[in-house]
Scaffold this motif. Structure first.
Motif, mmCIF file in Angstrom:
data_model
loop_
_atom_site.group_PDB
_atom_site.id
_atom_site.type_symbol
_atom_site.label_atom_id
_atom_site.label_comp_id
_atom_site.label_asym_id
_atom_site.label_seq_id
_atom_site.Cartn_x
_atom_site.Cartn_y
_atom_site.Cartn_z
ATOM 1 N N TYR A 1 -6.621 30.215 104.943
ATOM 2 C CA TYR A 1 -7.895 30.514 104.288
ATOM 3 C C TYR A 1 -7.773 31.520 103.149
ATOM 4 N N ILE B 1 -8.327 30.173 99.580
ATOM 5 C CA ILE B 1 -9.608 29.659 99.090
ATOM 6 C C ILE B 1 -10.088 30.333 97.805
ATOM 7 N N PRO B 2 -9.994 31.653 97.620
ATOM 8 C CA PRO B 2 -10.419 32.230 96.333
ATOM 9 C C PRO B 2 -9.687 31.621 95.131
ATOM 10 N N VAL C 1 -10.808 27.814 94.764
ATOM 11 C CA VAL C 1 -12.131 27.652 94.154
ATOM 12 C C VAL C 1 -12.104 28.069 92.689
ATOM 13 N N SER C 2 -11.356 29.114 92.369
ATOM 14 C CA SER C 2 -11.228 29.540 90.970
ATOM 15 C C SER C 2 -10.654 28.417 90.110
ATOM 16 N N LYS D 1 -15.723 25.764 103.978
ATOM 17 C CA LYS D 1 -15.526 27.072 103.352
ATOM 18 C C LYS D 1 -15.476 26.942 101.828
ATOM 19 N N VAL D 2 -14.800 25.905 101.341
ATOM 20 C CA VAL D 2 -14.735 25.677 99.896
ATOM 21 C C VAL D 2 -16.127 25.343 99.350
ATOM 22 N N ARG E 1 -19.044 26.236 100.444
ATOM 23 C CA ARG E 1 -19.896 27.426 100.384
ATOM 24 C C ARG E 1 -19.607 28.251 99.132
ATOM 25 N N GLU E 2 -18.331 28.377 98.824
ATOM 26 C CA GLU E 2 -17.943 29.193 97.674
ATOM 27 C C GLU E 2 -18.291 28.523 96.348
ATOM 28 N N LYS F 1 -21.920 28.832 95.265
ATOM 29 C CA LYS F 1 -22.348 30.113 94.684
ATOM 30 C C LYS F 1 -22.265 30.074 93.159
ATOM 31 N N GLU F 2 -21.272 29.353 92.646
ATOM 32 C CA GLU F 2 -21.063 29.270 91.202
ATOM 33 C C GLU F 2 -21.791 28.068 90.605
#
Length: 333
Positions: free
Chosen positions: A52, A55-56, A59-60, A129-130, A132-133, A136-137
Motif C-alpha cells: 500500500y 499508492i501515493p 495515483v500521482s 484504496k486507489v 478513494r485517492e 479526491k483529485e
C-alpha cells in the motif's frame, strides 16, 4: 435506458502500468510480484497488491496521465467513465509471505489463502484504496477493472462508488443461455453474484471473436438479456471483442466473416438495447432495406463464378445462395 459510448482511458490488463517499474523497481522491488522462489521482477505480471505504500506514487502517475490527456481542463471538468486498471491476462499473483498469509479485509473479514475470493479480495482492496485517492483529485473519474481470471468473483466487502466492474465471461458457452447450468453453471453463478453485488457492473462479451466462422448466437444473447433484467442490478453497459468490417492483424478473417455475421451483430446490439424484442420481427425489417439492382447483379456474378471449373471449389453455390447473400448485404448496410 441510456445509449451512447463510454469514455474509456487507461490500459487494458495494465494494472501495473502506473507503478512504473522502470522508474521504481530498484528502490521499491516489493511493489512488484514475487515468484514462489521469492524473486521479484518489474516484468512479472500484476503487482504486490498489499504494498500500500505504493499508492501515493501510483495515483500521482495516474493524475499525470489524466492531465496530459485533458490539458487545460479543471479536475471537475474531466469525466472518465472507465479508467482501466485491470489485472494482467493471466493468473500470476504475488507469492510473497504477506500475500499468501490470511488476508484481513477492510471490513474485518479474514480470508484464508484457499478461499476462492482470496486473490480477488486483495486486488479489489487495492483498487478501492486507489479509487478513494483519485476521487479526491478527479471526482468524475471512475476506476474500471475486468472481473477476470483471479478477480472474477466479487469480494466480501463493498466497492467504492467510483469503481466500475466489467464482468468478462471468457469461458461462457455462448451457444447456450448463461442459465444453462449444464454448460454455464460457473458463469451463471458469477453473473448472479455481480448482479446482486454492484450497480456498477458492465459486461464484456467475447462472442468467440467470430473471426473464423459466422456465429448465429443472437437467440442466446436474447435469453441472457431477459435473465439479466430480473437481477437486482441489471447490466446496462455492453461491449464485445467482436471484429468489425475492417482489416485486422488480430482477426485476419474479419472482413469475409463479417459479410455473414453482420446480421447477427446487428441483432445482438438490438438485444443489448432491449432483449424483449422479437428477433424474427427484427429480421423481417431487413427486407425493408433497399438493395440496388447493381448489388443483385454483383451477387449473381459471385454465384455463377462458383460454378466455373475450379480446383479450389468442389461444388458451386445454389440459387438459394443469392437469397442469403442479399439478406446479408441488407444486414451489413
Amino acid at each position: 435506458a441510456e445509449i451512447g459510448l463510454a469514455q474509456r482511458d487507461g490500459f487494458g490488463h495494465g494494472v501495473k502500468h502506473f507503478a512504473d517499474g522502470k522508474a521504481n523497481f530498484a528502490a521499491h522491488p516489493d511493489w512488484f510480484t514475487a515468484a514462489k522462489d521469492g524473486t521479484r521482477s518489474a516484468k512479472n505480471p500484476n503487482l504486490c497488491f498489499l504494498a500500500y505504500d505504493m499508492i501515493p506514487t501510483y495515483v500521482s502517475n495516474m493524475v499525470a496521465e489524466i492531465r496530459a490527456a485533458y490539458p487545460g481542463r479543471k479536475p471537475g471538468q474531466v469525466k472518465i467513465d472507465y479508467f482501466n486498471l485491470s489485472c494482467a491476462d493471466n493468473w500470476t499473483c504475488c507469492e510473497c509471505p504477506r500475500c499468501t498469509a490470511p488476508f484481513t479485509c477492510e471490513n474485518g473479514k479474514v480470508l484464508k489463502n484457499d478461499d476462492e475470493a482470496f486473490r480477488s479480495a486483495q486486488c479489489y482492496t487495492f483498487l478501492n484504496k486507489v479509487a478513494r485517492e483519485i476521487r479526491k483529485e478527479y471526482p468524475n473519474v471512475a476506476v474500471g477493472t475486468y472481473a477476470y481470471e483471479f478477480t472474477l468473483l466479487p469480494p466480501p466487502f463493498p466497492l467504492e462508488k467510483n469503481v466500475i466492474i466489467e464482468y468478462c465471461p471468457y469461458g461462457l458457452n455462448e451457444k447456450a443461455p448463461v442459465t444453462d447450468d449444464d454448460s454455464n453453471a460457473f458463469w451463471h453463478r458469477c453473473w448472479d453474484q455481480w448482479g446482486t453485488f454492484s450497480p456498477n457492473t458492465w459486461c464484456r462479451y467475447y462472442l468467440g471473436w467470430a473471426n473464423e466462422f459466422p456465429r448465429q448466437i443472437e437467440d442466446a444473447i436474447k435469453s441472457n438479456g431477459v435473465y439479466n433484467l430480473k437481477l437486482k442490478y441489471p447490466i446496462k453497459h455492453w461491449s464485445a471483442e467482436h471484429p468489425v468490417d475492417a482489416e485486422s492483424k488480430v482477426c485476419p478473417n474479419a472482413v469475409s466473416t463479417w459479410d455473414s455475421s453482420a446480421i447477427s451483430a446487428w441483432l445482438i446490439s438490438r438485444m443489448w438495447w432491449d432483449p424483449t424484442q422479437d428477433i424474427e420481427a427484427l429480421r423481417e425489417t431487413l427486407k425493408e432495406v433497399y438493395c440496388d439492382e447493381k448489388v443483385g447483379d454483383y451477387i449473381l456474378d459471385i454465384v455463377f463464378k462458383t460454378r466455373e471449373t475450379n480446383e479450389m471449389i468442389q461444388n458451386g453455390a445454389s440459387p438459394r445462395a443469392t437469397l442469403a447473400m442479399n439478406l446479408a448485404a441488407r444486414g451489413n448496410a
